[in-house]
Design a protein around this motif. Structure first.
Motif, PDB file in Angstrom:
ATOM      1  N   GLU A 335      52.367 -25.675  58.815  1.00  0.00           N
ATOM      2  CA  GLU A 335      51.271 -25.097  59.613  1.00  0.00           C
ATOM      3  C   GLU A 335      51.416 -23.592  59.729  1.00  0.00           C
ATOM      4  N   ARG A 336      52.660 -23.132  59.866  1.00  0.00           N
ATOM      5  CA  ARG A 336      52.893 -21.682  59.936  1.00  0.00           C
ATOM      6  C   ARG A 336      52.508 -21.014  58.615  1.00  0.00           C
ATOM      7  N   LEU A 337      52.837 -21.682  57.502  1.00  0.00           N
ATOM      8  CA  LEU A 337      52.447 -21.145  56.201  1.00  0.00           C
ATOM      9  C   LEU A 337      50.930 -21.074  56.065  1.00  0.00           C
ATOM     10  N   GLN A 338      50.243 -22.127  56.496  1.00  0.00           N
ATOM     11  CA  GLN A 338      48.780 -22.131  56.419  1.00  0.00           C
ATOM     12  C   GLN A 338      48.187 -20.988  57.234  1.00  0.00           C
ATOM     13  N   GLN A 339      48.756 -20.746  58.395  1.00  0.00           N
ATOM     14  CA  GLN A 339      48.257 -19.666  59.254  1.00  0.00           C
ATOM     15  C   GLN A 339      48.483 -18.304  58.607  1.00  0.00           C
ATOM     16  N   LYS A 340      49.687 -18.114  58.057  1.00  0.00           N
ATOM     17  CA  LYS A 340      50.008 -16.834  57.414  1.00  0.00           C
ATOM     18  C   LYS A 340      49.128 -16.599  56.188  1.00  0.00           C
ATOM     19  N   LEU A 341      48.895 -17.659  55.432  1.00  0.00           N
ATOM     20  CA  LEU A 341      48.150 -17.515  54.189  1.00  0.00           C
ATOM     21  C   LEU A 341      46.652 -17.363  54.420  1.00  0.00           C
ATOM     22  N   SER A 342      46.207 -17.593  55.650  1.00  0.00           N
ATOM     23  CA  SER A 342      44.783 -17.397  55.945  1.00  0.00           C
ATOM     24  C   SER A 342      44.437 -15.914  56.074  1.00  0.00           C
ATOM     25  N   GLU A 343      45.456 -15.077  56.207  1.00  0.00           N
ATOM     26  CA  GLU A 343      45.233 -13.634  56.303  1.00  0.00           C
ATOM     27  C   GLU A 343      44.963 -13.069  54.912  1.00  0.00           C
ATOM     28  N   PRO A 344      44.109 -12.065  54.805  1.00  0.00           N
ATOM     29  CA  PRO A 344      43.762 -11.536  53.472  1.00  0.00           C
ATOM     30  C   PRO A 344      44.922 -10.771  52.838  1.00  0.00           C
ATOM     31  N   PHE A 345      44.965 -10.788  51.508  1.00  0.00           N
ATOM     32  CA  PHE A 345      45.935  -9.997  50.750  1.00  0.00           C
ATOM     33  C   PHE A 345      45.220  -8.741  50.247  1.00  0.00           C
ATOM     34  N   LYS A 346      45.809  -7.591  50.494  1.00  0.00           N
ATOM     35  CA  LYS A 346      45.229  -6.340  50.013  1.00  0.00           C
ATOM     36  C   LYS A 346      45.893  -5.966  48.696  1.00  0.00           C
ATOM     37  N   LEU A 347      45.127  -6.081  47.621  1.00  0.00           N
ATOM     38  CA  LEU A 347      45.634  -5.843  46.267  1.00  0.00           C
ATOM     39  C   LEU A 347      44.795  -4.765  45.616  1.00  0.00           C
ATOM     40  N   ASP A 348      45.385  -3.584  45.467  1.00  0.00           N
ATOM     41  CA  ASP A 348      44.655  -2.424  44.938  1.00  0.00           C
ATOM     42  C   ASP A 348      43.397  -2.198  45.783  1.00  0.00           C
ATOM     43  N   ALA A 349      42.251  -2.207  45.141  1.00  0.00           N
ATOM     44  CA  ALA A 349      41.015  -1.943  45.885  1.00  0.00           C
ATOM     45  C   ALA A 349      40.373  -3.224  46.403  1.00  0.00           C
ATOM     46  N   TYR A 350      41.059  -4.361  46.235  1.00  0.00           N
ATOM     47  CA  TYR A 350      40.466  -5.642  46.593  1.00  0.00           C
ATOM     48  C   TYR A 350      41.129  -6.219  47.846  1.00  0.00           C
ATOM     49  N   GLU A 351      40.344  -6.947  48.595  1.00  0.00           N
ATOM     50  CA  GLU A 351      40.845  -7.740  49.705  1.00  0.00           C
ATOM     51  C   GLU A 351      40.611  -9.194  49.322  1.00  0.00           C
ATOM     52  N   VAL A 352      41.700  -9.903  49.040  1.00  0.00           N
ATOM     53  CA  VAL A 352      41.599 -11.242  48.478  1.00  0.00           C
ATOM     54  C   VAL A 352      41.975 -12.280  49.532  1.00  0.00           C
ATOM     55  N   PHE A 353      41.105 -13.272  49.688  1.00  0.00           N
ATOM     56  CA  PHE A 353      41.375 -14.382  50.588  1.00  0.00           C
ATOM     57  C   PHE A 353      41.748 -15.601  49.761  1.00  0.00           C
ATOM     58  N   THR A 354      42.779 -16.282  50.168  1.00  0.00           N
ATOM     59  CA  THR A 354      43.166 -17.508  49.491  1.00  0.00           C
ATOM     60  C   THR A 354      43.812 -18.437  50.503  1.00  0.00           C
ATOM     61  N   SER A 355      44.147 -19.606  50.054  1.00  0.00           N
ATOM     62  CA  SER A 355      44.837 -20.593  50.884  1.00  0.00           C
ATOM     63  C   SER A 355      45.700 -21.426  49.959  1.00  0.00           C
ATOM     64  N   ALA A 356      46.397 -22.382  50.531  1.00  0.00           N
ATOM     65  CA  ALA A 356      47.262 -23.225  49.711  1.00  0.00           C
ATOM     66  C   ALA A 356      47.147 -24.670  50.154  1.00  0.00           C
ATOM     67  N   SER A 357      47.148 -25.557  49.176  1.00  0.00           N
ATOM     68  CA  SER A 357      47.256 -26.986  49.452  1.00  0.00           C
ATOM     69  C   SER A 357      48.735 -27.343  49.366  1.00  0.00           C
ATOM     70  N   ILE A 358      49.236 -28.063  50.374  1.00  0.00           N
ATOM     71  CA  ILE A 358      50.681 -28.309  50.483  1.00  0.00           C
ATOM     72  C   ILE A 358      50.947 -29.808  50.511  1.00  0.00           C
ATOM     73  N   GLY A 359      51.852 -30.240  49.650  1.00  0.00           N
ATOM     74  CA  GLY A 359      52.333 -31.623  49.673  1.00  0.00           C
ATOM     75  C   GLY A 359      53.753 -31.644  50.204  1.00  0.00           C
ATOM     76  N   ILE A 360      54.061 -32.604  51.070  1.00  0.00           N
ATOM     77  CA  ILE A 360      55.380 -32.670  51.720  1.00  0.00           C
ATOM     78  C   ILE A 360      55.986 -34.046  51.476  1.00  0.00           C
ATOM     79  N   ILE A 361      57.259 -34.062  51.145  1.00  0.00           N
ATOM     80  CA  ILE A 361      57.997 -35.323  51.104  1.00  0.00           C
ATOM     81  C   ILE A 361      59.285 -35.142  51.897  1.00  0.00           C
ATOM     82  N   ILE A 362      59.583 -36.109  52.758  1.00  0.00           N
ATOM     83  CA  ILE A 362      60.760 -36.068  53.628  1.00  0.00           C
ATOM     84  C   ILE A 362      61.814 -37.005  53.063  1.00  0.00           C
ATOM     85  N   SER A 363      63.061 -36.560  53.041  1.00  0.00           N
ATOM     86  CA  SER A 363      64.142 -37.429  52.569  1.00  0.00           C
ATOM     87  C   SER A 363      64.317 -38.601  53.526  1.00  0.00           C
TER      88      SER A 363
END
Length: 669
Positions: A335-363
């Motif tokens: 959840e913390r990763l999802q929150q952090k990744l919701s913030e835009p990335f500033k790359l050169d002259a672009y402001e890029v929005f992205t997100s991530a799909s996350i799969g989790i497996i517990i031992s």
């Protein structure tokens, strides 16, 4: 004093080879080597003492013409105060001189050899005196020559120790060798300035006893740095500098081993995939895409704990290995990763929005190989992506069963193609005013030998994921066009019958599609005006440039297009005028709710009005009730499709309608 011989003993005869009588008739100049004659005469002239002078060397030519080297001591013979002759005592040192010359040459060769080598060499005796060293040794250790000239190894060693990174280790290793004088060794010497020398040490043995030691030093700094770079490249991703798949798998194996030894230890594997990365990469370029991956990697590293392992598997896929106490720990980090990744990335002259799909497996208590953890986390990630992206899913046993079923379906699909188990069913698209069948939509079915007729929603997604959709789609297109052309030839009512075939995203973007369509039309003899291809609006919007290129080429063949499920995806009006669509199909979800939801009816009305204004046909999908049909007629919808008219039916069943020599739906006449 003129150099004439007056006396010679038997040893002299043996050395020179002349007899005494012969010598009494000879002069010194006749036997002395010409190059030494001046020396001999000068020594005679300078004699002024009755004592033997210091010996000197002289070369003579014996009777058999071979040269003899003599060590000669001479003194003058006086009569009163007047010198009247010279007495000489000579020793044959030819062999000794030859040995000395040979030794000199050997020493010269040795000195030349050790000076020409790139290694630093020093030879010391048992008393730690420097016997010899080369210039390279002095340069490598940066020892002044005045220190080495003292031959004092201890003094030189003190100068070296100041430069060593670990002086204590250096001293201890040296002491071990002196405690074991017959031992040889190879080790490394590291300096404070980063240099690394490889040190070879070998004892000098004489008659079984160590009399000294030879040290050889090779600068391996660049080699070690190159090896470190190679090792780094073998274990780390070159773009993000994160651990790569190989290193991640090593950490994962260690975690599995630790969990096996300690049942209280638990860990989690997170599998992350960037959403819409391909769109960003294609639209903004690979350079921005690479910068996004680097920024994404940095965001991951700062969002986890120091002991967690973040790795890049390749492309836009990343993994994280977490040490956890309970499942909630992994969820919290996701959840913390999802929150952090919701913030835009500033790359050169672009402001890029992205997100991530996350799969989790517990031992857990189930033993898995490292590859199993990665596979199951990947499967959970795909479930997250299918469920709407920008979210996480935790792998469970049901997901494993589903994956096994999917694997079984994939295997069966491959056999189905080989065994010709697929069937094409046809559903009419009718005029809501006249009941005339204007067109057929080709719909695939799978006639499984054990499970009977299988609907496409149970296997098309697997075909898409595995790439089998290309072969299956080609077969459907071929069969639908063949059957339509056959009906056109055999039934008067079907002379202008059209067929509509769905295209998947992978089919549309496949480089072989255009040639496949040309080949099908040529083989079946179906005129291209009777073929319509259906694509979804989401498919078009996600791959707009490539899709437009493919549709334009197909349009040039005379094929028309319709957009399926209109209103459920992006519904961007701009793409309606960019793309060569001649028909919109209103999704069944809006038709089904028309009776109870005023908003759904308003959407249907709006789409119909849009079609009229843009001169685009509109087809209502999923008509199931008379009430829906009546309402659509009032709203001005001209074309419809649904169970109210006909379910999808096999070709033989549709031919019964054709046998009446009319394409009409009886309920609408």
């Amino acid at each position: 004093m003129e150099g004439n011989f007056t006396s010679i003993n038997r040893a002299g005869e043996a050395i020179i080879g002349y007899s005494r009588d012969e010598m009494m008739r000879m002069n010194v100049s006749q036997i002395v080597e010409p190059k030494d004659l001046k020396i001999a005469r000068r020594r005679l002239v300078t004699k002024n003492s009755k004592e033997l002078q210091l010996p000197y060397e002289l070369e003579i030519i014996a009777k058999d013409n071979h040269k003899v080297t003599l060590e000669l001591s001479t003194r003058l013979i006086f009569r009163g105060e007047t010198p009247i002759g010279v007495q000489g005592i000579a020793r044959d040192i030819t062999d000794r001189r030859s040995a000395a010359d040979s030794l000199h040459k050997t020493v010269s060769l040795l000195v030349s050899t050790i000076e020409s080598t790139a290694d630093g060499i020093i030879v010391v005796d048992r008393e730690e005196r420097i016997t010899i060293y080369n210039q390279r040794f002095a340069e490598m250790f940066r020892i002044p020559h005045q220190i080495l000239a003292t031959k004092n190894l201890k003094l030189a060693r003190e100068y070296v120790i100041k430069q060593i990174a670990d002086p204590q280790e250096f001293v201890e290793k040296n002491q071990q060798l002196y405690d074991n004088p017959t031992f040889s060794s190879v080790d490394q010497v590291k300096f404070k300035d980063g240099r690394i020398f490889e040190r070879y040490s070998k004892p000098q043995i004489l008659e079984g006893e160590a009399i000294g030691r030879v040290w050889s030093f090779r600068d391996i700094t660049e080699r070690m740095r190159a090896e470190e770079r190679l090792e780094h490249h073998a274990m780390f991703d070159t773009l993000t500098n994160l651990p790569n798949r190989a290193q991640f798998m090593t950490h994962l194996r260690q975690a599995i081993k630790r969990a096996k030894l300690n049942r209280a230890f638990r860990f989690a594997v997170l599998f992350l995939d960037l959403d819409r990365f391909k769109v960003i990469n294609d639209s903004l370029g690979h350079l921005i895409g690479d910068k996004l991956l680097v920024a994404f990697a940095e965001q991951l590293k700062t969002s986890v704990r120091p002991n967690d392992i973040v790795a890049r598997l390749g492309g836009d896929e990343f993994t994280i290995l977490l040490n956890i106490k309970e499942t909630a720990d992994a969820i919290h980090i996701a959840e913390r990763l999802q929150q952090k990744l919701s913030e835009p990335f500033k790359l050169d002259a672009y402001e890029v929005f992205t997100s991530a799909s996350i799969g989790i497996i517990i031992s857990d208590d189930v033993y898995r190989q490292p590859e199993d953890f990665l596979r199951d986390a990947d499967a959970a990630m795909y479930r997250a992506k299918e469920s709407g992206k920008a979210r996480y899913e935790i792998f469970d046993s049901e997901m494993h069963i589903r994956n096994m079923n999917l694997l079984q379906i994939e295997n069966n699909l491959r056999r189905a193609l080989e065994r010709n188990e697929f069937r094409v069913f046809y559903q009419p698209i009718v005029s809501l005013k006249t009941g005339e069948i204007c067109e057929l939509e080709a719909l695939i079915r799978w006639e499984h030998p054990q499970h009977g007729l299988i609907l496409p929603n149970e296997f098309i997604s697997v075909a898409e994921e595995t790439g089998l959709i290309i072969s299956i789609g080609h077969w459907v297109l071929q069969e639908a066009c063949r059957q339509t052309r056959q009906w056109q030839l055999n039934f008067t009512a079907a002379e202008r019958l059209s067929i509509s075939v769905n295209l998947s995203a992978k089919q549309l973007l496949h480089p072989a599609l255009i040639n496949q369509v040309k080949e099908v039309l040529a083989n079946t003899k179906l005129d291209s005006q009777f073929l319509k291809l259906e694509v979804t609006e989401s498919m078009i919007m996600e791959n707009s440039d490539r899709a437009l290129g493919a549709l334009s080429k197909l349009r040039s063949l005379g094929i028309s297009f319709s957009t399926d499920d209109f209103g459920t995806g992006y519904s961007s009006l701009s793409y309606l005028h960019r793309f060569p669509f001649e028909r919109l199909k209103i999704d069944r979800s809006f038709i089904n709710k028309m009776d109870t939801d005023s908003k759904s009816e308003a959407i249907v009305r709006t789409i119909l009005l849009l079609g009229q204004n843009l001169n685009i046909e509109v087809v209502a999908e999923g008509i199931e009730t008379e009430a829906q049909l009546k309402r659509l007629r009032i709203l001005g919808c001209e074309l419809g499709q649904g169970f109210l008219f006909s379910k999808p039916i096999a070709a033989p069943a549709f031919e019964k309608t054709l046998s009446y020599n009319a394409l009409l739906v009886p309920s609408l006449i």
